[in-house]
Design a protein around this motif. Structure first.
Motif, PDB file in Angstrom:
ATOM      1  N   TYR A  14       0.840  -1.209   0.000  1.00  0.00           N
ATOM      2  CA  TYR A  14       0.000   0.000   0.000  1.00  0.00           C
ATOM      3  C   TYR A  14       0.869   1.251   0.000  1.00  0.00           C
ATOM      4  CZ  TYR A  14      -3.381   3.477   1.635  1.00  0.00           C
ATOM      5  OH  TYR A  14      -4.160   4.605   1.754  1.00  0.00           O
ATOM      6  N   MET A  15       1.896   1.264   0.849  1.00  0.00           N
ATOM      7  CA  MET A  15       2.792   2.420   0.924  1.00  0.00           C
ATOM      8  C   MET A  15       3.502   2.634  -0.404  1.00  0.00           C
ATOM      9  SD  MET A  15       2.687   3.713   4.077  1.00  0.00           S
ATOM     10  CE  MET A  15       4.251   4.508   4.373  1.00  0.00           C
ATOM     11  N   LYS A  16       3.931   1.532  -1.037  1.00  0.00           N
ATOM     12  CA  LYS A  16       4.628   1.640  -2.316  1.00  0.00           C
ATOM     13  C   LYS A  16       3.708   2.169  -3.405  1.00  0.00           C
ATOM     14  CE  LYS A  16       7.261  -1.098  -5.669  1.00  0.00           C
ATOM     15  NZ  LYS A  16       7.777  -2.458  -6.002  1.00  0.00           N
ATOM     16  N   ASP A  17       2.483   1.656  -3.444  1.00  0.00           N
ATOM     17  CA  ASP A  17       1.535   2.076  -4.477  1.00  0.00           C
ATOM     18  C   ASP A  17       1.146   3.539  -4.347  1.00  0.00           C
ATOM     19  OD1 ASP A  17       1.570  -0.446  -5.554  1.00  0.00           O
ATOM     20  OD2 ASP A  17      -0.288  -1.105  -4.573  1.00  0.00           O
ATOM     21  N   HIS A  18       1.138   4.034  -3.108  1.00  0.00           N
ATOM     22  CA  HIS A  18       0.684   5.407  -2.881  1.00  0.00           C
ATOM     23  C   HIS A  18       1.826   6.341  -2.507  1.00  0.00           C
ATOM     24  CE1 HIS A  18      -2.970   2.935  -2.252  1.00  0.00           C
ATOM     25  NE2 HIS A  18      -3.562   3.951  -2.848  1.00  0.00           N
ATOM     26  N   LEU A  19       3.054   5.932  -2.817  1.00  0.00           N
ATOM     27  CA  LEU A  19       4.214   6.762  -2.492  1.00  0.00           C
ATOM     28  C   LEU A  19       4.130   8.160  -3.108  1.00  0.00           C
ATOM     29  CD1 LEU A  19       6.947   6.986  -1.107  1.00  0.00           C
ATOM     30  CD2 LEU A  19       7.999   6.001  -3.172  1.00  0.00           C
ATOM     31  N   PRO A  20       3.702   8.304  -4.377  1.00  0.00           N
ATOM     32  CA  PRO A  20       3.581   9.672  -4.918  1.00  0.00           C
ATOM     33  C   PRO A  20       2.629  10.550  -4.111  1.00  0.00           C
ATOM     34  CG  PRO A  20       3.506   8.064  -6.702  1.00  0.00           C
ATOM     35  CD  PRO A  20       3.431   7.291  -5.412  1.00  0.00           C
ATOM     36  N   VAL A  49       1.646  15.054  -0.439  1.00  0.00           N
ATOM     37  CA  VAL A  49       1.028  15.592   0.770  1.00  0.00           C
ATOM     38  C   VAL A  49       2.093  16.084   1.745  1.00  0.00           C
ATOM     39  CG1 VAL A  49      -0.348  14.997   2.806  1.00  0.00           C
ATOM     40  CG2 VAL A  49      -1.072  14.209   0.547  1.00  0.00           C
ATOM     41  N   SER A  50       3.192  15.335   1.859  1.00  0.00           N
ATOM     42  CA  SER A  50       4.264  15.744   2.765  1.00  0.00           C
ATOM     43  C   SER A  50       4.904  17.050   2.315  1.00  0.00           C
ATOM     44  CB  SER A  50       5.324  14.638   2.850  1.00  0.00           C
ATOM     45  OG  SER A  50       4.775  13.437   3.354  1.00  0.00           O
ATOM     46  N   VAL A  51       5.163  17.161   1.012  1.00  0.00           N
ATOM     47  CA  VAL A  51       5.741  18.404   0.485  1.00  0.00           C
ATOM     48  C   VAL A  51       4.781  19.563   0.687  1.00  0.00           C
ATOM     49  CG1 VAL A  51       6.438  19.592  -1.636  1.00  0.00           C
ATOM     50  CG2 VAL A  51       7.254  17.267  -1.174  1.00  0.00           C
ATOM     51  N   LEU A  52       3.487  19.310   0.485  1.00  0.00           N
ATOM     52  CA  LEU A  52       2.480  20.351   0.686  1.00  0.00           C
ATOM     53  C   LEU A  52       2.478  20.828   2.132  1.00  0.00           C
ATOM     54  CD1 LEU A  52       0.336  21.738  -1.095  1.00  0.00           C
ATOM     55  CD2 LEU A  52      -1.326  20.095  -0.222  1.00  0.00           C
ATOM     56  N   PHE A  53       2.595  19.892   3.050  1.00  0.00           N
ATOM     57  CA  PHE A  53       2.636  20.249   4.466  1.00  0.00           C
ATOM     58  C   PHE A  53       3.880  21.071   4.787  1.00  0.00           C
ATOM     59  CE2 PHE A  53       4.187  19.375   8.727  1.00  0.00           C
ATOM     60  CZ  PHE A  53       3.124  19.808   9.490  1.00  0.00           C
ATOM     61  N   VAL A  54       5.027  20.644   4.267  1.00  0.00           N
ATOM     62  CA  VAL A  54       6.272  21.378   4.512  1.00  0.00           C
ATOM     63  C   VAL A  54       6.181  22.787   3.946  1.00  0.00           C
ATOM     64  CG1 VAL A  54       8.739  21.479   3.961  1.00  0.00           C
ATOM     65  CG2 VAL A  54       7.692  19.304   4.639  1.00  0.00           C
ATOM     66  N   ASP A  59      -4.226  20.191   4.615  1.00  0.00           N
ATOM     67  CA  ASP A  59      -2.841  19.824   4.935  1.00  0.00           C
ATOM     68  C   ASP A  59      -1.942  21.051   4.920  1.00  0.00           C
ATOM     69  OD1 ASP A  59      -3.405  17.082   5.192  1.00  0.00           O
ATOM     70  OD2 ASP A  59      -3.302  16.797   3.031  1.00  0.00           O
ATOM     71  N   PHE A  60      -2.147  21.897   3.921  1.00  0.00           N
ATOM     72  CA  PHE A  60      -1.352  23.115   3.836  1.00  0.00           C
ATOM     73  C   PHE A  60      -1.614  24.022   5.037  1.00  0.00           C
ATOM     74  CE2 PHE A  60      -0.757  27.518   2.375  1.00  0.00           C
ATOM     75  CZ  PHE A  60       0.560  27.457   1.941  1.00  0.00           C
ATOM     76  N   LEU A  61      -2.890  24.180   5.414  1.00  0.00           N
ATOM     77  CA  LEU A  61      -3.244  25.045   6.541  1.00  0.00           C
ATOM     78  C   LEU A  61      -2.688  24.503   7.854  1.00  0.00           C
ATOM     79  CD1 LEU A  61      -6.938  26.038   5.727  1.00  0.00           C
ATOM     80  CD2 LEU A  61      -4.888  27.463   5.589  1.00  0.00           C
ATOM     81  N   LEU A 120      -2.322  12.663  10.216  1.00  0.00           N
ATOM     82  CA  LEU A 120      -3.086  13.444   9.255  1.00  0.00           C
ATOM     83  C   LEU A 120      -2.633  13.172   7.824  1.00  0.00           C
ATOM     84  CD1 LEU A 120      -3.434  16.894  11.060  1.00  0.00           C
ATOM     85  CD2 LEU A 120      -5.109  15.056  10.874  1.00  0.00           C
ATOM     86  N   VAL A 121      -1.340  12.946   7.651  1.00  0.00           N
ATOM     87  CA  VAL A 121      -0.835  12.610   6.316  1.00  0.00           C
ATOM     88  C   VAL A 121      -1.417  11.277   5.852  1.00  0.00           C
ATOM     89  CG1 VAL A 121       1.227  11.931   5.015  1.00  0.00           C
ATOM     90  CG2 VAL A 121       1.296  13.956   6.469  1.00  0.00           C
ATOM     91  N   MET A 122      -1.434  10.293   6.749  1.00  0.00           N
ATOM     92  CA  MET A 122      -2.006   8.993   6.397  1.00  0.00           C
ATOM     93  C   MET A 122      -3.491   9.106   6.077  1.00  0.00           C
ATOM     94  SD  MET A 122      -0.163   6.181   8.882  1.00  0.00           S
ATOM     95  CE  MET A 122      -1.018   4.859   8.017  1.00  0.00           C
ATOM     96  N   CYS A 123      -4.214   9.897   6.868  1.00  0.00           N
ATOM     97  CA  CYS A 123      -5.637  10.093   6.600  1.00  0.00           C
ATOM     98  C   CYS A 123      -5.848  10.780   5.261  1.00  0.00           C
ATOM     99  CB  CYS A 123      -6.276  10.922   7.715  1.00  0.00           C
ATOM    100  SG  CYS A 123      -6.574  10.018   9.241  1.00  0.00           S
TER     101      CYS A 123
END
Length: 213
Positions: free
Chosen positions: A10-16, A21-26, A101-103, A142-145
């Protein structure tokens, strides 16, 4: 083992999605930190006065935290989870998930940026005990959700509207179970915020008051 394999797959399939989301949060964190510079001197002085007042009150032995804080904190976390979950069901809510996520990043970046920028090392220490610990769990949850919500929305579009195949119910159950799991995890975070975080804050406030003096 089978469950661990499915999780890795699952993690591999949804890595992008995780990366996006992580970059958006940063980006939100950076933007929030930069927003501190937009505050007027009067606004900065007013906020510093409130923070110093809180530190003085805590140092004098006033009690805070407890059951009221527990439910207020958990209610706030639960609202984020539920909102993301609902937006994932709506399909058209994808942009709003990214906005949330950004907020969230903006809120954290602004809080830490202000504390460090205005109170120097005192602010860093205060942020370390009052903001950082719980967000080490809150942010990944929150990233996982968010990734789960995006993946479910994409699944609906792809398998129900385009290809018109694939069972929706099992995916809905997994999606909802993930949201409930994250909610349970964040209840643990709320417990920390209510009963352990006040202890940590009380531990450092004498150092902050001494520096202020």
């Amino acid at each position: 083992m089978n469950r661990n394999y499915r999780m890795r797959l699952y993690m591999k399939d949804h890595l992008p999605l995780y990366l996006f989301v992580s970059v958006l949060f940063v980006m939100g964190v950076v933007f929030g930190a930069l927003m501190v510079n937009a505050l007027s001197p009067g606004q900065k002085e007013e906020m510093a006065r409130h923070i110093n007042s809180f530190i003085q009150i805590v140092n004098q032995g006033s009690e805070f935290g407890g059951q009221t804080t527990l439910w207020e904190s958990f209610s706030l976390h639960l609202k984020w989870i539920m909102l993301i979950w609902v937006l994932g069901l709506s399909v058209i809510g994808l942009p709003l998930i990214f906005l949330l996520d950004f907020l969230k990043g903006v809120l954290i970046g602004f809080s830490v940026g202000y504390l460090v920028g205005s109170l120097s090392w005192k602010g860093m220490l205060f942020a370390f005990v009052s903001i950082a610990p719980q967000n080490l769990i809150v942010i990944p949850a929150l990233v996982m959700c968010s990734v789960g919500a995006c993946a479910f929305s994409i699944y609906i579009v792809k398998n129900r509207f385009i290809q018109k195949r694939g069972a929706l119910y099992p995916m809905f159950v997994r999606y909802t179970s993930m949201a409930f799991s994250m909610a349970a995890l964040l209840f643990g975070v709320a417990l920390f915020e209510a009963y352990l975080s006040p202890v940590m804050i009380k531990w450092v406030t004498p150092m902050l008051v001494a520096q202020a003096g």
